[in-house]
Structures are given as C-alpha cells and as structure tokens.
Design a protein around this motif. Structure first.
Motif, PDB file in Angstrom:
ATOM      1  N   UNK A  34       0.853  -1.246   0.152  1.00  8.93           N
ATOM      2  CA  UNK A  34      -0.097   0.235  -0.004  1.00  8.93           C
ATOM      3  C   UNK A  34       0.901   1.338   0.104  1.00  8.93           C
ATOM      4  N   UNK A  35       1.993   1.101   0.656  1.00  7.90           N
ATOM      5  CA  UNK A  35       2.991   2.415   0.752  1.00  7.90           C
ATOM      6  C   UNK A  35       3.574   2.697  -0.643  1.00  7.90           C
ATOM      7  N   UNK A  36       3.824   1.461  -1.103  1.00  5.73           N
ATOM      8  CA  UNK A  36       4.703   1.679  -2.545  1.00  5.73           C
ATOM      9  C   UNK A  36       3.709   2.270  -3.562  1.00  5.73           C
ATOM     10  N   UNK A  37       2.170   1.656  -3.473  1.00  3.86           N
ATOM     11  CA  UNK A  37       1.265   2.123  -4.334  1.00  3.86           C
ATOM     12  C   UNK A  37       0.951   3.500  -4.244  1.00  3.86           C
ATOM     13  N   UNK A  38       1.001   4.088  -2.906  1.00  7.49           N
ATOM     14  CA  UNK A  38       0.640   5.450  -2.670  1.00  7.49           C
ATOM     15  C   UNK A  38       1.770   6.240  -2.993  1.00  7.49           C
ATOM     16  N   UNK A  46       8.094  -5.626  -8.812  1.00  7.43           N
ATOM     17  CA  UNK A  46       7.925  -5.530  -7.165  1.00  7.43           C
ATOM     18  C   UNK A  46       6.981  -6.481  -6.503  1.00  7.43           C
ATOM     19  N   UNK A  47       5.882  -6.222  -7.165  1.00  7.67           N
ATOM     20  CA  UNK A  47       4.798  -7.101  -6.773  1.00  7.67           C
ATOM     21  C   UNK A  47       5.031  -8.731  -6.952  1.00  7.67           C
ATOM     22  N   UNK A  49       8.002  -9.886  -6.890  1.00  9.91           N
ATOM     23  CA  UNK A  49       9.159 -10.195  -5.888  1.00  9.91           C
ATOM     24  C   UNK A  49       8.477 -10.495  -4.578  1.00  9.91           C
ATOM     25  N   UNK A  50       7.508  -9.639  -4.207  1.00 13.30           N
ATOM     26  CA  UNK A  50       6.807  -9.989  -2.892  1.00 13.30           C
ATOM     27  C   UNK A  50       6.145 -11.244  -2.856  1.00 13.30           C
ATOM     28  N   UNK A  51       5.251 -11.458  -3.884  1.00 10.78           N
ATOM     29  CA  UNK A  51       4.568 -12.767  -4.053  1.00 10.78           C
ATOM     30  C   UNK A  51       5.213 -13.851  -3.993  1.00 10.78           C
ATOM     31  N   UNK A  52       6.675 -13.972  -4.515  1.00 11.19           N
ATOM     32  CA  UNK A  52       7.527 -15.012  -4.451  1.00 11.19           C
ATOM     33  C   UNK A  52       8.345 -15.146  -3.609  1.00 11.19           C
ATOM     34  N   UNK A  53       8.443 -14.048  -2.545  1.00  5.16           N
ATOM     35  CA  UNK A  53       9.178 -14.145  -1.344  1.00  5.16           C
ATOM     36  C   UNK A  53      10.727 -13.831  -1.528  1.00  5.16           C
ATOM     37  N   UNK A  54      10.896 -13.379  -2.966  1.00  8.94           N
ATOM     38  CA  UNK A  54      12.231 -12.835  -3.018  1.00  8.94           C
ATOM     39  C   UNK A  54      12.385 -11.429  -2.463  1.00  8.94           C
TER      40      UNK A  54
END
Length: 58
Positions: A34-38, A46-47, A49-54
């Motif tokens: 949310x912070x990155x989106x805002x 980036x999304x 990377x977060x979803x894959x745990x990287x």
C-alpha cells in the motif's frame, strides 16, 4: 463416455510450492505494498518479488 487423459507429462515442470507467510508477515507485506502504491513506486516486478518471497517488507 469420453476417456479424458488427465495425466501430467513427465517433463512438465510445476512451480515449487511457496510457503505461506505468517499472518504478521502478510500484514507487513500488505502495508508495504500500500505504501509503495501510494508513493507511485509499485511495479509488477516489485509485486512479483513480494509474492514469490524474493522481497521482504522493510
């Protein structure tokens, strides 16, 4: 009756199962996204990377 062949070919590579993060970790990830989106900094990379745990939330 049609005979459906549902077997997976031997050379089929399935994605490895990802461990589900703890609920606290999930909340941190959501807050970070949310912070990155805002800030206008959320990209598909980036999304992913977060979803894959990287990438982990800061």
């Amino acid at each position: 009756m049609h005979n459906l062949n549902l077997s997976i070919p031997d050379d089929f590579e399935k994605e490895p199962e990802l461990p589900i993060p703890e609920i606290d970790e999930q909340k941190k990830i959501v807050a970070e996204l949310k912070r990155l989106e805002e800030a206008g900094e959320l990209t598909p990379e980036i999304l992913h990377a977060f979803m894959t745990g990287e990438r982990k939330p800061e």
